[in-house]
Scaffold this motif. Structure first.
Motif, PDB file in Angstrom:
ATOM      1  N   UNK A 235       0.699  -1.267   0.056  1.00 30.51           N
ATOM      2  CA  UNK A 235       0.198  -0.030   0.330  1.00 30.51           C
ATOM      3  C   UNK A 235       0.833   1.316   0.062  1.00 30.51           C
ATOM      4  N   UNK A 236       2.040   0.979   0.372  1.00 31.49           N
ATOM      5  CA  UNK A 236       3.028   2.352   0.398  1.00 31.49           C
ATOM      6  C   UNK A 236       3.205   3.088  -0.848  1.00 31.49           C
ATOM      7  N   UNK A 237       3.051   4.045  -1.031  1.00 30.85           N
ATOM      8  CA  UNK A 237       3.182   5.147  -2.200  1.00 30.85           C
ATOM      9  C   UNK A 237       4.056   6.274  -1.877  1.00 30.85           C
ATOM     10  N   UNK A 238       4.460   6.614  -0.972  1.00 32.23           N
ATOM     11  CA  UNK A 238       5.335   7.694  -0.227  1.00 32.23           C
ATOM     12  C   UNK A 238       6.628   7.793  -1.109  1.00 32.23           C
ATOM     13  N   UNK A 239       7.326   6.683  -0.932  1.00 33.94           N
ATOM     14  CA  UNK A 239       8.597   6.736  -1.834  1.00 33.94           C
ATOM     15  C   UNK A 239       9.071   5.277  -2.333  1.00 33.94           C
ATOM     16  N   UNK A 240       9.859   5.457  -3.345  1.00 33.88           N
ATOM     17  CA  UNK A 240      10.111   4.247  -3.972  1.00 33.88           C
ATOM     18  C   UNK A 240      11.130   3.393  -3.319  1.00 33.88           C
ATOM     19  N   UNK A 241      11.894   3.887  -2.266  1.00 31.67           N
ATOM     20  CA  UNK A 241      12.799   2.934  -1.583  1.00 31.67           C
ATOM     21  C   UNK A 241      12.018   2.270  -0.792  1.00 31.67           C
ATOM     22  N   UNK A 242      11.044   2.483  -0.107  1.00 30.33           N
ATOM     23  CA  UNK A 242       9.993   1.852   0.692  1.00 30.33           C
ATOM     24  C   UNK A 242       9.368   0.533  -0.161  1.00 30.33           C
ATOM     25  N   UNK A 243       8.939   1.257  -1.118  1.00 32.40           N
ATOM     26  CA  UNK A 243       8.108   0.359  -2.315  1.00 32.40           C
ATOM     27  C   UNK A 243       8.996  -0.851  -2.615  1.00 32.40           C
ATOM     28  N   UNK A 244      10.263  -0.350  -2.977  1.00 28.38           N
ATOM     29  CA  UNK A 244      11.170  -1.493  -3.346  1.00 28.38           C
ATOM     30  C   UNK A 244      11.465  -2.509  -2.331  1.00 28.38           C
ATOM     31  N   UNK A 245      11.617  -2.155  -1.100  1.00 25.92           N
ATOM     32  CA  UNK A 245      11.968  -3.026   0.095  1.00 25.92           C
ATOM     33  C   UNK A 245      10.893  -3.823   0.353  1.00 25.92           C
ATOM     34  N   UNK A 246       9.534  -3.564   0.105  1.00 27.06           N
ATOM     35  CA  UNK A 246       8.645  -4.363   0.465  1.00 27.06           C
ATOM     36  C   UNK A 246       8.409  -5.403  -0.635  1.00 27.06           C
ATOM     37  N   UNK A 247       8.411  -4.845  -1.941  1.00 26.13           N
ATOM     38  CA  UNK A 247       8.454  -5.638  -3.050  1.00 26.13           C
ATOM     39  C   UNK A 247       9.460  -6.921  -2.928  1.00 26.13           C
ATOM     40  N   UNK A 248      10.944  -6.401  -2.581  1.00 21.48           N
ATOM     41  CA  UNK A 248      11.625  -7.355  -2.425  1.00 21.48           C
ATOM     42  C   UNK A 248      11.294  -8.336  -1.454  1.00 21.48           C
ATOM     43  N   UNK A 249      10.699  -8.073  -0.292  1.00 22.09           N
ATOM     44  CA  UNK A 249      10.392  -8.868   0.699  1.00 22.09           C
ATOM     45  C   UNK A 249       9.276  -9.955   0.278  1.00 22.09           C
ATOM     46  N   UNK A 250       8.356  -9.608  -0.455  1.00 27.76           N
ATOM     47  CA  UNK A 250       7.059 -10.397  -1.004  1.00 27.76           C
ATOM     48  C   UNK A 250       7.671 -11.506  -1.923  1.00 27.76           C
ATOM     49  N   UNK A 251       8.672 -11.040  -2.906  1.00 24.64           N
ATOM     50  CA  UNK A 251       9.316 -11.843  -3.860  1.00 24.64           C
ATOM     51  C   UNK A 251      10.157 -12.787  -3.358  1.00 24.64           C
ATOM     52  N   UNK A 252      10.818 -12.336  -2.312  1.00 25.30           N
ATOM     53  CA  UNK A 252      11.947 -13.347  -1.606  1.00 25.30           C
ATOM     54  C   UNK A 252      10.908 -14.504  -0.838  1.00 25.30           C
ATOM     55  N   UNK A 253       9.813 -14.145  -0.221  1.00 29.53           N
ATOM     56  CA  UNK A 253       9.013 -14.945   0.413  1.00 29.53           C
ATOM     57  C   UNK A 253       8.387 -15.742  -0.730  1.00 29.53           C
ATOM     58  N   UNK A 254       8.117 -15.442  -1.884  1.00 35.04           N
ATOM     59  CA  UNK A 254       7.270 -16.269  -2.738  1.00 35.04           C
ATOM     60  C   UNK A 254       8.504 -17.431  -3.168  1.00 35.04           C
ATOM     61  N   UNK A 255       9.603 -16.936  -3.703  1.00 33.03           N
ATOM     62  CA  UNK A 255      10.869 -17.637  -3.960  1.00 33.03           C
ATOM     63  C   UNK A 255      10.689 -18.799  -2.955  1.00 33.03           C
ATOM     64  N   UNK A 256      10.833 -18.511  -1.656  1.00 28.42           N
ATOM     65  CA  UNK A 256      11.208 -19.328  -0.725  1.00 28.42           C
ATOM     66  C   UNK A 256      10.104 -20.706  -0.673  1.00 28.42           C
ATOM     67  N   UNK A 257       8.680 -20.111  -1.066  1.00 31.49           N
ATOM     68  CA  UNK A 257       7.779 -21.120  -0.838  1.00 31.49           C
ATOM     69  C   UNK A 257       7.514 -22.086  -2.095  1.00 31.49           C
ATOM     70  N   UNK A 258       8.152 -21.338  -3.414  1.00 25.62           N
ATOM     71  CA  UNK A 258       8.168 -22.400  -4.634  1.00 25.62           C
ATOM     72  C   UNK A 258       9.527 -23.045  -4.418  1.00 25.62           C
ATOM     73  N   UNK A 259      10.468 -22.700  -4.077  1.00 24.76           N
ATOM     74  CA  UNK A 259      11.477 -23.496  -3.890  1.00 24.76           C
ATOM     75  C   UNK A 259      11.541 -24.689  -2.824  1.00 24.76           C
ATOM     76  N   UNK A 260      10.783 -24.506  -1.767  1.00 24.08           N
ATOM     77  CA  UNK A 260      10.655 -25.344  -0.898  1.00 24.08           C
ATOM     78  C   UNK A 260      10.071 -26.748  -1.281  1.00 24.08           C
ATOM     79  N   UNK A 261       9.109 -26.277  -2.328  1.00 24.13           N
ATOM     80  CA  UNK A 261       8.478 -27.761  -2.769  1.00 24.13           C
ATOM     81  C   UNK A 261       9.250 -28.755  -3.406  1.00 24.13           C
ATOM     82  N   UNK A 262      10.463 -28.016  -3.843  1.00 26.88           N
ATOM     83  CA  UNK A 262      11.292 -29.205  -4.765  1.00 26.88           C
ATOM     84  C   UNK A 262      12.315 -29.912  -3.707  1.00 26.88           C
ATOM     85  N   UNK A 263      12.390 -29.548  -2.450  1.00 24.66           N
ATOM     86  CA  UNK A 263      13.365 -30.090  -1.557  1.00 24.66           C
ATOM     87  C   UNK A 263      12.977 -31.478  -1.188  1.00 24.66           C
TER      88      UNK A 263
END
Ligand SMILES: [Zn+2]
Length: 331
Positions: free
Chosen positions: A303-331
């Motif tokens: 929901x953050x719109x104030x500045x790009x830095x915050x948005x980038x950090x939140x986006x990174x967090x979401x995509x790292x979590x997604x990668x963890x879920x997706x890669x966990x399946x193949x272990x």
């Protein structure tokens, strides 16, 4: 008033007809709640509907264009029409998130004044779901004691967020989304045709105005670019920072849509309900649930719109979590 070009979309016509018929029967309510599922701007419609109700000689759904009401409404100078909407913050210049009580008090005062013209007085509130609690309470008294010859119009994208006390005092009119053929035809008139129209309509969940907006922002190429870069990220060939940096030139709302769509697609795939997915021996309910949880979390985080830095950090967090879920399946 800001310049608003009064106009309506073909699938909004039924509500216009209904309003005009009630006016002719002299049965217009004192207050009406108009809701639409589409998230696109509704103020041009509010203005057109008001102009149609004020016009001396409407012909079918067309306004005459040259009576006093038509001319003044088009010029934005008709004093018996007011629109209360989100105002820009003085400091940040961004739109406030709420319609505040001062705005509603001003509207209540305006409604109490004698009409300037021998027509209806119309006061519209849009988006009505943006009224905070005190604004809604203040308005309630006006709804309980309606002034004669006044029409209060509440327009909303989310009627569930309007307090029941207000809803129950308004007549309810719903603008139904267009049928698929009507949506495709409208897109064709706007210059979006065939497969392009079909795929954009799908991206937009059937909302043709949103489909056009996404087309104008090159959403399809953003999606395909993101897909290939996301695969690189899953194979650890691209860093999360670089993956996100590629997205940040887009509107925040577009980024949110893309992330939401990606998460939904994986969720469907893991649940085993995606028609395009490879045949699978079994579904991964835990994985699907983990992605659903992540989707809810992402909706808040992004929901953050104030500045790009915050948005980038939140986006990174979401995509790292997604990668963890997706890669966990193949272990
Ligand atoms: Zn007219």
């Amino acid at each position: 008033m800001d310049e608003i070009n009064p106009q309506f979309l073909p699938w909004q016509a039924d509500v216009l007809k209904r309003a005009l018929a009630l006016k002719h029967q002299q049965h217009l309510p004192h207050a009406v709640l108009i809701d639409t599922a589409s998230e696109q701007d509704f103020s041009a419609f509010a203005c057109y509907l008001s102009m149609l109700l004020l016009c001396d000689k409407p012909d079918n759904l067309a306004t005459c264009g040259n009576c006093q009401a038509c001319e003044m409404m088009q010029a934005g100078t008709y004093a018996d029409y007011s629109l209360v909407t989100l105002e820009p913050n003085e400091k940040t210049k961004k739109l406030n998130k709420n319609i505040n009580i001062e705005q509603i008090r001003k509207l209540i005062h305006e409604v109490s004044l004698t009409r300037r013209y021998e027509r209806l007085k119309i006061a519209a509130i849009y988006p009505a779901e943006a009224m905070n609690k005190s604004s809604a309470n203040a308005l309630l008294k006006t709804l309980e004691e309606p002034a004669p010859q006044v029409l209060l119009m509440l327009l909303t994208h989310n009627r569930g967020r309007i307090p029941v006390t207000l809803r129950s005092r308004c007549q309810s009119w719903t603008i139904d989304p267009p049928a698929r053929t009507q949506a495709l035809e409208w897109l064709r008139v706007q210059g979006v045709q065939d497969e392009m129209a079909t795929s954009y309509l799908q991206f937009a969940g059937g909302d043709p105005v949103l489909a056009l907006h996404l087309k104008q922002h090159g959403y399809a190429s953003l999606v395909s670019q993101f897909k290939s870069r996301f695969s690189q990220f899953l194979r650890s060939e691209l860093s999360v920072t670089d993956l996100c940096r590629g997205l940040l030139s887009s509107e925040t709302a577009i980024i949110r849509r893309l992330i939401n769509m990606t998460l939904m697609a994986y969720c469907y795939q893991m649940s085993g309900v995606d028609a395009n997915a490879e045949p699978r021996s079994g579904s991964d309910k835990c994985g699907a649930q983990a992605i659903m949880d992540l989707r809810l979390k992402a909706q808040q985080q992004l929901q953050i719109e104030e500045n790009n830095l915050d948005l980038q950090l939140q986006l990174e967090d979401v995509l790292i979590s997604l990668k963890q879920i997706l890669t966990r399946r193949f272990i």
